[in-house]
Design a protein around this motif. Structure first.
Motif, short mmCIF file in Angstrom:
data_model
loop_
_atom_site.label_atom_id
_atom_site.label_comp_id
_atom_site.label_asym_id
_atom_site.label_seq_id
_atom_site.Cartn_x
_atom_site.Cartn_y
_atom_site.Cartn_z
N UNK A 115 24.79 20.06 -31.57
CA UNK A 115 23.88 20.30 -31.38
C UNK A 115 23.28 19.74 -29.20
N UNK A 116 23.77 19.11 -28.45
CA UNK A 116 23.17 18.97 -27.69
C UNK A 116 24.03 19.73 -26.16
N UNK A 117 24.72 20.61 -26.80
CA UNK A 117 25.42 21.19 -25.58
C UNK A 117 25.21 22.41 -25.74
N UNK A 118 25.04 22.98 -24.52
CA UNK A 118 24.41 24.31 -23.69
C UNK A 118 25.41 24.72 -24.73
N UNK A 119 24.49 26.48 -25.56
CA UNK A 119 25.37 27.31 -26.11
C UNK A 119 26.45 27.80 -24.90
N UNK A 120 26.39 28.43 -24.23
CA UNK A 120 27.22 28.75 -22.84
C UNK A 120 28.62 27.91 -22.95
N UNK A 121 28.39 26.57 -23.12
CA UNK A 121 29.48 25.48 -23.32
C UNK A 121 30.30 25.18 -24.54
N UNK A 122 28.98 25.93 -25.52
CA UNK A 122 29.85 25.34 -26.65
C UNK A 122 31.15 25.97 -27.36
N UNK A 123 31.96 27.02 -27.27
CA UNK A 123 33.59 27.57 -27.11
C UNK A 123 34.35 26.64 -26.75
N UNK A 124 33.73 26.33 -25.26
CA UNK A 124 34.86 25.57 -24.56
C UNK A 124 34.86 24.18 -24.95
N UNK A 125 33.50 23.39 -25.01
CA UNK A 125 33.77 22.19 -25.65
C UNK A 125 34.54 22.15 -27.17
N UNK A 126 34.15 22.65 -27.89
CA UNK A 126 35.24 22.87 -29.23
C UNK A 126 36.43 23.01 -29.47
N UNK A 127 36.50 23.95 -28.17
CA UNK A 127 38.54 23.93 -27.78
C UNK A 127 39.01 23.00 -27.61
N UNK A 129 37.63 19.99 -28.32
CA UNK A 129 37.92 18.94 -29.54
C UNK A 129 38.65 19.46 -30.89
N UNK A 130 39.23 20.31 -30.61
CA UNK A 130 40.08 20.86 -31.63
C UNK A 130 41.69 20.78 -31.00
N UNK A 131 42.08 21.06 -30.01
CA UNK A 131 42.95 20.96 -29.14
C UNK A 131 43.56 19.48 -29.16
N UNK A 132 41.77 18.30 -28.72
CA UNK A 132 42.76 17.06 -28.79
C UNK A 132 43.04 16.13 -30.64
N UNK A 136 50.39 18.57 -30.58
CA UNK A 136 51.48 19.69 -29.52
C UNK A 136 50.27 20.05 -28.84
N UNK A 137 48.86 19.91 -28.21
CA UNK A 137 48.40 20.38 -27.76
C UNK A 137 47.51 19.51 -26.49
N UNK A 138 47.17 19.73 -25.69
CA UNK A 138 46.60 19.12 -24.80
C UNK A 138 45.38 19.24 -23.62
N UNK A 139 44.78 18.46 -23.94
CA UNK A 139 43.54 18.95 -23.82
C UNK A 139 42.75 18.05 -22.23
N UNK A 140 42.26 18.01 -21.33
CA UNK A 140 41.63 16.33 -20.87
C UNK A 140 40.47 16.27 -21.00
N UNK A 141 40.90 14.90 -21.65
CA UNK A 141 39.26 13.72 -21.95
C UNK A 141 38.84 13.79 -20.98
N UNK A 142 38.66 14.06 -20.06
CA UNK A 142 37.24 14.29 -19.25
C UNK A 142 37.10 16.03 -17.85
N UNK A 143 35.24 15.81 -18.93
CA UNK A 143 34.93 17.38 -18.21
C UNK A 143 33.64 17.48 -17.93
N UNK A 144 32.99 18.17 -17.47
CA UNK A 144 31.89 18.35 -17.32
C UNK A 144 30.85 19.31 -18.48
N UNK A 145 30.05 19.19 -18.51
CA UNK A 145 29.24 20.05 -19.00
C UNK A 145 28.11 20.35 -19.35
N UNK A 160 33.71 11.91 -21.06
CA UNK A 160 34.81 11.48 -21.22
C UNK A 160 34.49 11.12 -22.80
N UNK A 161 35.75 11.58 -23.81
CA UNK A 161 36.16 11.37 -24.42
C UNK A 161 38.35 11.21 -25.07
#
Length: 327
Positions: A115-127, A129-132, A136-145, A160-161
């Protein structure tokens, strides 16, 4: 009769903990006591005592560990969350209160952190979140939003998550980098403005240490350099074919600039790309122990001056011959 014995006689069975001192150490026991009824006689009390000292100490150590964890969690300078697999915020610290502007009692168990994430970043953040949460999924544990606080203010955040081992929950640390991003933008604009300014200048620019080492430089055309472009940084003016007298003159000008804080000028000449060229350098202080040198080519001016002197010499020679009646 002690209270626990009274309870045992009244209830028929009782379980309680009892601590005793032995050899300077405290031992803990779990006592299971029971009433033994006797015909026409007062009942007796029987019981079994189980040594739970190690368990009790482990429990106390765990409690102290939890208290330390809570203290660290709450007082770390970074906004930190514990998030469930559906992104619900389970726990938030004071840092997140400051970042979001929301009290903890309005956040934990009530809001999803997305709810605190910019709507333009939601899809990237959720991807992410699910991939982690896939094997078999690989996703960076650090990124900007981009983060949106309670008042709708957008902030740049470094996230960082990490998944908490053995659970589906994750711990998230959020660092507000809004000021850093703004500083980077200003620096970029400043650099671009400086490049634009330098492109309009006919001069070569060099940053030199007190000993004549090149720290930085800027030229429009690397054909104006007496040393290879890739070798300039870290090289020294002593590597130029200046001659010892001119080298010492330039070093003296550098030292004088640093000592007095005043601009110094020096002329020099070099063979560059098969041409003999003349330059005038103006030195001014740059920091505590460096100077900035703006070098302008004056070959045309020197050649014109030499031609003028040659012409004057010819005229004087001609006038001298006329005075002698030779012409």
């Amino acid at each position: 009769m002690v209270e626990n014995d009274k309870k045992t006689l009244r209830m028929g069975y009782n379980v309680y903990e009892k601590n005793i001192q032995r050899d300077g150490s405290e031992l803990s026991f779990e006592v299971h006591s029971f009433r033994i009824d006797r015909e026409s006689k007062e009942p007796l009390i029987g019981g079994i005592a189980i040594d739970i000292t190690d368990w009790h100490r482990s429990k106390q150590a765990l409690k102290e560990s939890e208290e330390r964890y809570k203290a660290v969690f709450q007082n770390t300078g970074t906004a930190t969350l514990i998030v469930d697999c559906d992104t619900t915020i389970i726990l938030a610290n004071r840092g997140f209160e400051r970042l979001s502007g929301c009290p903890v009692n309005e956040i934990c168990g009530k809001k999803k952190w997305t709810e605190f994430v910019d709507p333009e970043d939601i899809d990237r953040v959720m991807n992410h979140h699910k991939e982690s949460r896939t094997e078999t999924g690989y996703t960076p544990n650090e990124y900007e939003l981009r983060f949106i606080d309670r008042k709708g203010k957008r902030k740049s955040v470094h996230l960082q998550v990490d998944i908490i081992p053995g659970t589906t929950r994750s711990v998230c640390s959020l660092l507000d980098i809004s000021e850093l991003k703004e500083t980077q933008k200003k620096l970029h604009r400043s650099v671009q403005n400086m490049k634009s300014l330098l492109r309009t200048m006919p001069d070569l620019m060099f940053v030199l240490t007190r000993d004549g080492e090149y720290v930085d430089f800027w030229v429009e055309d690397d054909k104006d350099l007496a040393l290879p472009y890739e070798r300039i940084i870290g090289s020294n003016i002593s590597e130029l074919d200046l001659g010892e007298e001119k080298l010492q003159e330039i070093l003296s000008c550098i030292k004088s600039t640093l000592k007095t804080g005043e601009v110094q000028s020096v002329e020099y000449d070099l063979d560059i790309q098969g041409e003999h060229r003349f330059f005038e350098a103006r030195l001014s202080p740059y920091g505590e122990d460096m100077v900035i040198a703006l070098a302008r080519e004056i070959t045309a001016r020197r050649n014109a001056e030499m031609e003028r002197l040659e012409l004057e010499a010819k005229i004087q020679h001609t006038q001298k011959l006329e005075s002698l009646g030779v012409l």
